[in-house]
Scaffold this motif. Structure first.
Motif: not given
Ligand code: FAD
Length: 405
Positions: A63-71, A76-77, A114-123
């Motif tokens: 695994a190359p190890g990409f870690v994106g926290q927003f889902n 999962l987030t 849309m992803r920006l709005a949801s990511a911000k909602e999750r802090g």
């Protein structure tokens, strides 16, 4: 119990160990579980078993190890945030380089908004940036003909092998027993787990955890569909380059199903833009290279600036698992008392899932929403053929989830 299992049990009885908990699988998931269990003061003996601890033959090793926290999945987030917190404590385990998602079309921009709005909602920290800003952050990986980018400053790249080695050595220092051997069966007495048969002998245990990644289905002969479907995936390394004076964020091109990163001395690039291909792995997560993958990588390379001169030095087919809802299977298998599973777990969520399962194994209260979303029995009553079809369909939308509320 099948006669076959019984026969193996009798012959393996010659060399017998006992343990309270056996973890099958020493990839990042099983090793994280061994580590978190070892920090508990309940005096329970834990044994971790893998075919090989000296070499990571499972997906973790490739695994190359990409870690994106927003889902899209809130669960999962949370698991990713928890994992990043743990990986950040591991020396050389995590590099907070940030992550960029690039839009190349108007539809792509709408998706990023849309992803920006949801990511911000999750802090989560996230910001929309211009294509010029993205180019400045990752000049080797981002071209000037993109439209907009979404920047996640808190994301980064994990070093899965380093993290796994750290979890193992900490667990070993706290008394976890590591046993090299092939687990050939799970022994049950009535409806309870009694231990595991291995090439190194029988290990008696009242609790067994399957952390066997792409091999999860192999030891599951209980009456439950386990749709953990191994799939082929192309990844490539470029020619070596001098280490850069700057650290590039990793980059994703969601509309193109492509992602790329700087590994320090070379670039890496992977793509989901091909027909999903089920695999039947032997004892490594390295599959045979597929003819179609050359065209897949060629298309992906078109997204990278020509000046980077990114050409494949090494390319490989790394196998990982997909599921019908892009969610892992983590929790108890109630048909067999004492049996648990943690499969189809990404590096991104591994430490978080292991902590969740540790709480469960210790009989502590766990978050009910998370328990429901990860429940390994959630596909009960559905047939494996259609579950496999749906899982393969999910491959091209790997960042989308269909979490149950
Ligand atoms: C090319 C590629 C790219 C990826 N990119 C990313 C990414 O960017 N970000 C991300 O988060 N994830 C990524 N992944 C997925 C990630 O690597 C896996 O989901 C994760 O490593 C799974 O960890 P694991 O511990 O569950 O499984 P594994 O690492 O596969 O470990 C399972 C272990 O079980 C052992 N085992 C199995 N059966 C038995 C048995 N019968 N007896 C004894 N031992 C047994 C195996 O030997 C193996 O060591 C990628 C994977 C690949 C291959």
């Amino acid at each position: 119990m099948s006669p076959n299992c019984l026969q193996k049990t009798m012959s393996d009885m010659a060399s017998q160990h006992t343990s309270h908990i056996v973890i099958i699988g020493g990839g990042i998931v099983g090793s994280a579980l061994a580590y978190f269990l070892s920090t508990s003061e309940d005096g329970k003996k834990v044994t971790a078993i893998d075919r090989s601890f000296s070499r990571l033959n499972g997906s973790t090793g490739y695994a190359p190890g990409f870690v994106g926290q927003f889902n899209e999945s809130e669960v999962l987030t949370r698991l990713a945030i928890d994992s990043v917190e743990e990986y950040s404590k591991v020396p050389e385990g995590f590099d907070h380089v940030g992550g960029l998602e690039i839009a190349t079309s108007n539809a792509g921009v709408e998706n990023l908004k849309m992803r920006l709005a949801s990511a911000k909602e999750r802090g989560l920290e996230a910001e929309m940036i211009s294509s010029q800003q993205a180019m400045q952050m990752a000049p080797d990986l981002v071209k000037d003909d993109n439209i907009l980018a979404l920047h996640f400053p808190g994301d980064g790249t994990a070093n899965p092998s380093t993290i796994t080695a750290f979890f193992q050595s900490e667990a070993r220092a706290r008394g976890v027993h590591f046993l090299e051997g092939d687990v050939t069966g799970i022994r049950r007495v009535d409806d309870r787990v009694n231990g595991v048969m291995t090439s190194a002998g029988f290990v008696q245990a009242e609790t067994v955890v399957l952390a066997t990644g792409i091999w999860a289905k192999n030891l599951c002969d209980f009456d439950l569909p386990v749709p953990v479907i191994p799939v082929a995936h192309p990844y490539m390394y470029g020619e070596h380059h001098k280490p850069k004076t700057y650290k590039s964020p990793f980059v994703r091109f969601p509309e193109h199903h492509v992602y790329a990163r700087d590994h320090g001395q070379f670039f890496g690039l992977g793509s989901y833009d091909h027909k999903p291909l089920a695999e039947n792995p032997e004892d490594t997560a390295l599959g045979n290279w597929k003819e179609d993958f050359d065209a897949t990588l060629d298309r992906a390379l078109q997204l990278i600036p020509a000046n980077t001169n990114l050409v494949p030095r090494e390319k490989f087919n790394g196998i990982f698992s997909v599921t019908p809802d892009n969610m892992p299977l983590v929790g108890e298998i109630p048909n067999v008392k004492g049996l648990y599973m943690a499969a189809a777990v990404w590096v991104t969520h591994a430490a978080g899932c292991a902590k969740f399962l540790t709480r469960m194994l210790k009989g502590e209260r766990v978050d009910v929403t998370m328990q429901k979303a990860l429940d390994p029995t959630r596909f009960q009553g559905r047939d494996m053929k259609s579950l496999e079809r749906v899982s393969l369909h999910c491959y091209n939308s790997i960042y989308s989830t269909h979490e149950r509320s």
